[in-house]
Scaffold this motif. Sequence first.
Motif, PDB file in Angstrom:
ATOM      1  N   LYS A  40       7.819  -7.655   4.636  1.00 13.93           N
ATOM      2  CA  LYS A  40       6.546  -7.195   3.796  1.00 13.93           C
ATOM      3  C   LYS A  40       5.483  -7.806   4.734  1.00 13.93           C
ATOM      4  N   GLU A  42       1.286  -8.381   5.138  1.00 10.55           N
ATOM      5  CA  GLU A  42       0.040  -8.352   4.352  1.00 10.55           C
ATOM      6  C   GLU A  42      -0.949  -8.554   4.981  1.00 10.55           C
ATOM      7  N   ASN A  43      -2.133  -7.998   4.971  1.00 14.95           N
ATOM      8  CA  ASN A  43      -3.611  -8.269   5.538  1.00 14.95           C
ATOM      9  C   ASN A  43      -3.710  -7.116   6.587  1.00 14.95           C
ATOM     10  N   HIS A  70      -3.415  -2.666   2.156  1.00 11.60           N
ATOM     11  CA  HIS A  70      -3.156  -3.597   2.972  1.00 11.60           C
ATOM     12  C   HIS A  70      -2.026  -4.167   3.131  1.00 11.60           C
ATOM     13  N   THR A  71      -1.068  -3.659   2.307  1.00 12.28           N
ATOM     14  CA  THR A  71       0.373  -4.263   2.354  1.00 12.28           C
ATOM     15  C   THR A  71       1.499  -3.075   2.704  1.00 12.28           C
ATOM     16  N   LYS A  73       5.462  -2.456   3.412  1.00 16.31           N
ATOM     17  CA  LYS A  73       6.839  -2.809   3.270  1.00 16.31           C
ATOM     18  C   LYS A  73       7.527  -1.942   4.080  1.00 16.31           C
ATOM     19  N   GLU A 226       8.109 -12.291   4.856  1.00 15.90           N
ATOM     20  CA  GLU A 226       6.878 -11.716   4.613  1.00 15.90           C
ATOM     21  C   GLU A 226       5.823 -12.518   5.429  1.00 15.90           C
ATOM     22  N   THR A 228       1.615 -12.847   6.692  1.00 15.56           N
ATOM     23  CA  THR A 228       0.140 -12.168   6.668  1.00 15.56           C
ATOM     24  C   THR A 228      -0.740 -12.479   7.704  1.00 15.56           C
TER      25      THR A 228
END
Length: 419
Positions: A40, A42-43, A70-71, A73, A226, A228
């Motif tokens: 995942k 993010e950002n 913005h995310t 998967k 995950e 960012t």
Amino acid sequence: MDKLVINGPNRLMGEVVISGAKNAAVAIIPAAIMADDVCKIENLPNIEDVKSLFTTINKIGAKCQFLDKHTLKIDSRGVDNICATFEEVKKMRASYYLLGALLGRYKKAEVAMPGGCDFGTRPVDLHLKGFKAMGAEVAIERDVIRVWAKELKGAAIYMDTVSVGATINIMLAATLATGTTTIENAAKEPHVVDVANFLNIMGAKIKGAGTDVIRIVGVEKLHGAEYTIIPDQIEAGTYMIAAAISGGDVTVRNLIPKHMDSLSAKLVEMGVDVEEFDDYIRINATERRLNAVSVKTMAYPGFPTDLQPQMAALLAVAEGTSKITENVWEKRYQYTDELKRLGAQINVEGRVAIITGVNQLTGAKVDATDLRAGAAMVIAALNANGETIIGDVKYIDRGYEEIEDKLNQMGADIKRISM
Ligand code: UD1
């Protein structure tokens, strides 16, 4: 074909929030397909280059889904195609990261010759030299690069030129090679560090990213993670320069001030007030006309070539004569003809541009000749008296999320016209 119509001059006041880093995103998405698992991210910036990569990795069998704008998967368990030769791949320079990612995971890859902005020869020899040092064979046939290896083995690699792309690509492949790879004279850009951090969270063993020697101990497999993405250094710099040219007072939020050091230093030298806080910078240029300065582009932590056109727009209205020396890309001054249409006085000789500052620019019809050149036109238009119409906005959309909204919220007058 969209156009931006800008009515200037506009003084920018208020704040702007920086999106995730484009150049990290375009490497981290391919890196995610190296795990036989789910990631995942993010950002992510909501830009055309990310959308192109989304299509690309879907086409090679990954199941991708935007959880919000913005995310992303990415489920790479279905990746079954090592051949990425379709249109989206040809449009982007960064599609070369598919080579390193697929070579690492499958020990073979076929990827269309990368495209992207045209500012001179953009070779990939250092990427291929690195793969060969690890035992891969390379063939280039009709605009497709093929790489394959029986066994990918760690190697000691020295980069003749500091290259962001080659450093990241070799790091990707070496992560799933046997044994240890060292990259000497590696690029130190913030996005090199971001990609290494992401790979390490997936189970890679990479040390030294951010210095000029990176050491990668190969692992057998990577797992899902995950992550960012860091803020975009170049987008942040673009808004800092926009604030300065407009004589504005702007807080640029969600950035890493350290990444901005080379630009902040130049702005201070020009007479801008630059105040740094934990994750934001305030730019105040309301007091005076700015001074001319000299700028030399260099690999990080030097002044980024990707801020050179925007800086030229600012220097075009500084008091006195400025000099820019472009040390990274041989043909990065095509945009100067467009700036001249707005009244800038620029003389280019080889890698040097001499800019004699004028009091104010004047609105005109110009084109975005590439991504950062397009940003420079927007910046110039904020200073220009009257209407500036910028064509070929598709280049700007490749790398800037909602640029007209972000600027309009601070007092710009920009309309998008879709043709
Ligand atoms: C990346 C950035 C780009 C930026 C550039 C320099 C991405 C997706 N793009 O591009 O926006 O302008 O870094 O900061 O991150 N070179 C070779 N052989 C190679 C590779 C590069 O000679 O195999 C040379 C290039 O001609 C250039 C210099 O190395 O003069 C730097 O290029 P590089 O850092 O590789 O740029 P990119 O990674 O393509």
